[in-house]
Motif scaffolding. Sequence first.
Motif, PDB file in Angstrom:
ATOM      1  N   CYS A 187       0.826  -1.214   0.000  1.00 48.27           N
ATOM      2  CA  CYS A 187       0.000   0.000   0.000  1.00 48.27           C
ATOM      3  C   CYS A 187       0.859   1.263   0.000  1.00 48.27           C
ATOM      4  O   CYS A 187       0.536   2.241  -0.682  1.00 48.27           O
ATOM      5  N   CYS A 193      -6.529   7.383   1.873  1.00 46.57           N
ATOM      6  CA  CYS A 193      -6.245   6.023   1.400  1.00 46.57           C
ATOM      7  C   CYS A 193      -5.470   5.217   2.439  1.00 46.57           C
ATOM      8  O   CYS A 193      -5.774   4.039   2.681  1.00 46.57           O
ATOM      9  N   ASP A 204      -5.192  -1.268  -6.452  1.00 48.04           N
ATOM     10  CA  ASP A 204      -5.822  -0.793  -5.218  1.00 48.04           C
ATOM     11  C   ASP A 204      -7.146  -1.491  -4.955  1.00 48.04           C
ATOM     12  O   ASP A 204      -7.420  -1.954  -3.843  1.00 48.04           O
ATOM     13  N   THR A 240      -7.704  -4.345  -1.756  1.00 48.57           N
ATOM     14  CA  THR A 240      -8.692  -4.034  -0.726  1.00 48.57           C
ATOM     15  C   THR A 240      -9.828  -5.048  -0.728  1.00 48.57           C
ATOM     16  O   THR A 240     -10.288  -5.488   0.333  1.00 48.57           O
ATOM     17  N   GLU A 247      -7.010   1.887   4.526  1.00 48.38           N
ATOM     18  CA  GLU A 247      -6.392   0.560   4.509  1.00 48.38           C
ATOM     19  C   GLU A 247      -5.951   0.150   5.915  1.00 48.38           C
ATOM     20  O   GLU A 247      -6.069  -1.021   6.297  1.00 48.38           O
ATOM     21  N   ASP A 253       2.138   2.630  -3.203  1.00 48.68           N
ATOM     22  CA  ASP A 253       1.161   3.334  -4.029  1.00 48.68           C
ATOM     23  C   ASP A 253       1.509   4.814  -4.140  1.00 48.68           C
ATOM     24  O   ASP A 253       1.245   5.449  -5.169  1.00 48.68           O
TER      25      ASP A 253
END
Length: 305
Positions: free
Chosen positions: A82, A185, A110, A114, A189, A85
């Motif tokens: 993550c 984001c 993404d 998830t 997560e 990203d």
Amino acid sequence: MSGVRTRRQAAAVSTPAKAPRAQAAMNGNGSAHKSAKKEPKENIFLFYPNIIGYSRIVLALASLYYMPLHPRTCSILYSVSCLLDALDGYAARYFEQSTRFGAVLDMVTDRCTTACLLVFLSSAWPRWALLFQGLISLDLASHYIHMYATLIMGGSDNSHKNVDKSRSWILNLYYTNKTFLFICCALNELFFIALYLLSFSSPYLSPSLLQVSNQGSGSTLQPGTPLSPTTSLLMNPHSAAALELARANKMDSFWPWVIVGVSFPIMAIKQGINVVQLVKASRWLAEGDIAMREAAGLPRKTKTR
């Protein structure tokens, strides 16, 4: 006269010999002009941000492999995936390698990672499965319709991150403010990762977590391991599965609960943004449909009573 004719004949004979050389020079085939070198064709798939995207996929797959029995290893791999990203976007801007393929690769990665984590949580807590399934559907539908509306209504050269304030100020802030985007984001997560860790550590959420029944040969393992490994996996007390289950049984749930409490408001905001994105994109497509129908003169017939 004979001298003049002789000079003319000599000129006529010498002219054809010069013509091929002049024509060759004009065509660029002579020695005066060198052939132009063709620039090497770029390989989009080997751009630095896309290579980072591939590494994210590898790390995500590795985290899925460890997810049923190794919460610590899984959480580390998933978190690194993550965090990368944010790095691929920086690399795209730094090396001037922003591509549509990279944008799609980033978004698909993404959504898939998830969704896989939420699928696990659905198995861990079947009573909340409908909620997790709804979050998966909202996330996928919101981003797909937004991307489709951007391409159809905004043009193929328009980025899905170009959202005008007049259409939605919250989406404009979300896609233009990198700090706000990262916080939303990352904490979204982090909230689901904390829930994943609680499925291994919280007796409040999983009362019979990692307690093997003395009656029969079955195991009463519940939410933490949806695969519900039987005692056959624990035949060897020194096996990787047995050692990890023993460590998981001693996992402290304090920090996962803290992370859940801190990240929950941001997670709620992120899901609200998904709802806004879904509604705005749907309305944008509807506006295009109305304009297209008016241009086509539809409806042609009007019912009268």
